[in-house]
Structures are given as structure tokens and as C-alpha cells.
Design a protein around this motif. Sequence first.
Motif, PDB file in Angstrom:
ATOM      1  N   GLN A   5       0.813  -1.223   0.000  1.00  0.00           N
ATOM      2  CA  GLN A   5       0.000   0.000   0.000  1.00  0.00           C
ATOM      3  C   GLN A   5       0.847   1.273   0.000  1.00  0.00           C
ATOM      4  OE1 GLN A   5      -0.428  -2.590   2.151  1.00  0.00           O
ATOM      5  NE2 GLN A   5      -2.441  -3.460   1.603  1.00  0.00           N
ATOM      6  N   TYR A   8       0.981   2.533  -3.599  1.00  0.00           N
ATOM      7  CA  TYR A   8      -0.201   2.891  -4.397  1.00  0.00           C
ATOM      8  C   TYR A   8      -0.049   4.339  -4.879  1.00  0.00           C
ATOM      9  CZ  TYR A   8      -2.869  -1.215  -2.659  1.00  0.00           C
ATOM     10  OH  TYR A   8      -3.334  -2.467  -2.363  1.00  0.00           O
ATOM     11  N   ALA A  72      -2.642  -6.953  -6.791  1.00  0.00           N
ATOM     12  CA  ALA A  72      -1.710  -6.022  -7.429  1.00  0.00           C
ATOM     13  C   ALA A  72      -0.271  -6.535  -7.291  1.00  0.00           C
ATOM     14  CB  ALA A  72      -1.855  -4.630  -6.800  1.00  0.00           C
ATOM     15  N   ARG A  90      -3.449  -1.611  -9.992  1.00  0.00           N
ATOM     16  CA  ARG A  90      -4.340  -1.368  -8.861  1.00  0.00           C
ATOM     17  C   ARG A  90      -5.646  -2.070  -9.195  1.00  0.00           C
ATOM     18  NH1 ARG A  90      -6.345  -0.851  -4.632  1.00  0.00           N
ATOM     19  NH2 ARG A  90      -6.665   0.988  -3.343  1.00  0.00           N
TER      20      ARG A  90
END
Lengths: 157, 157
Positions: A5, A8, A72, A90
Motif C-alpha cells: 500500500q 499505491y 496487485a 491497482r
Amino acid sequence: MNAFQDHYPENVAHCYGCGRLNAHGHQIKTTWDGDETVTRFRPKPYHLAVPGFAYGGLIASLIDCHSTGTAAAAMYRQEGRGLNTLPAFRFVTGSLHVDFLAPTPIDVTLELRGRVIEIKGRKVIVETKVLAGGIVTARGEVVAVQMPDSFGATPTA
Amino acid sequence: MNAFQDHYPENVAHCYGCGRLNAHGHQIKTTWDGDETVTRFRPKPYHLAVPGFAYGGLIASLIDCHSTGTAAAAMYRQEGRGLNTLPAFRFVTGSLHVDFLAPTPIDVTLELRGRVIEIKGRKVIVETKVLAGGIVTARGEVVAVQMPDSFGATPTA
């Protein structure tokens, strides 16, 4: 900066479950552990189902975001690319299924362990188990779909 | 005092999704509308997936609690009993399935509409749709199971 994360792109880092930029959210962090993925999360005292146990909506939310993150990461891995390379992968959730096998205690750090069942074009199927004190209390399956380019763009009025 | 959740016994009224006694939670309110059940819920601005859209974990949570509430209400109705009569019916989630059909906008009041598919002994299967501006954006199916008497009792240390 080792969690999926953390990489991202900013326009898709606001998710309540997994976005590092959502100050109100869970901000889960997922990493590889061999061929499995792992998230650890400590429920807040108010994430109750009944006193002593975590509520199912939280369990479902954690499975959802853990699984899209796993999807992902699996695509990057399949292509031999680092998580910080572009274009970014994503995923959104096409479907989410959760079997609640036992009540999940609220006063422990939960461990989610995911594995990729199948990668098929833009779809990745992920199985994610939730463990509390080493006991599997829920089992989830998520069909994650690569996010359309338009999703995450600034919405028009 | 017309919503199903207003009648949940105090020891099972702490759920983050539907408990009227959980100050931090969603406190959803569900009522009958003919043979369907209805919950209306306005997401908070931070319940984001990506800017403009509500996150899937919230959708799943709302479907979950709406459906267990529907299951309880359906059992009272089947027995011709009022929601405030004892012994109380209260359900936990055996399994939860959600198909995400379209992105759910965050800046509207969502409507959840449930219907009972089947009552089989202690199990009730409920279908719940999520509508945003009249468009169905998610479809859920919950297998709700009547709560064991021990669940919701004060947990032992």
C-alpha cells in the motif's frame, strides 16, 4: 516503504481500508511472506459484534483490501517488476465472499494470510484467511479486477 | 422505536454496524416496506474507495447488518410475534457474498433493500441490493444463522 500500500499511486491511496492517505481509515499494510501475503491488524475496542468479538463487517473489509493488494502485488511479481514501477497495478473488487467459521476475538492482533488462486487476464482470484491466535476464524475469496484507467480520476461534477 | 435494531436486546446492541449502543458505529436502522426491508445510509466523506466513490468494505458491512436484521425480523413475522417480544431473535452471519456491479457514489444516501429468499430452521437466506440514486450498484447474499445463546453473553476472561 515495504508494504504494497505504500506504493499505491496518490490518486488511489485514499481508500478507507488500505489508503495511506485516509486519516480516518484502517491503513492496512500488506507484505509478501514467501508465496503468501500477510497483513496484521489490531481491531479497535469499538469494532464490536458482541462484547469480546470483532464485527463481521470489519473482517470482510480487511479481507477485501488485503486481497486487492495481494492481486496487485501478484501482477508486479508475475511481470518481474518492482512495486514502485509504472504503470501502476491497482485492483477493484468484482466479488467478495466470506465464510465466518468461528467468532473472531477482538482483543488480539489478527493475521490475514492470502494466496493467489489464479491470474486470468485482468482478473486475479485471491483466497484470504483470517487468523486469531493461530486459529482460522474466517475464510474469504475475492475476485479482483484490474482498475479501469478512469476509476480514480478526479470525478466530474 | 420502529426499526428492527431498536428492539435488539441490550447485550447484542453493541455491533459496530447496527448496534444502537455503539457510539462509534454506523447504527443502521432497518424497517419493513411490504415484503422488503429497507435501510438508508449516508456514507461519511472519509468512507472512500477512490475520490467520489464509497469503499467496498462499507458496502459489505451495510449488507451484512441489514441482512442479519432482516433475518431476525422475518422470524418474528413468521411466528406472528412483535419485535419487542421475548425470547429475542438475533442472527449472526454464516456467510456473506457481495457482487460489486458498479462503483457506488459516496455523496448520496444509499438505499439497501432486502428480501428473504428462504427460512430453513435456524438459517435465513437474505438477498440485499444496494441502490444509489435508484441504480443497483451491489448485490449481496447472506446466510444468517440464529445466534447461539452463549454468543453475546459476557465473555469470560
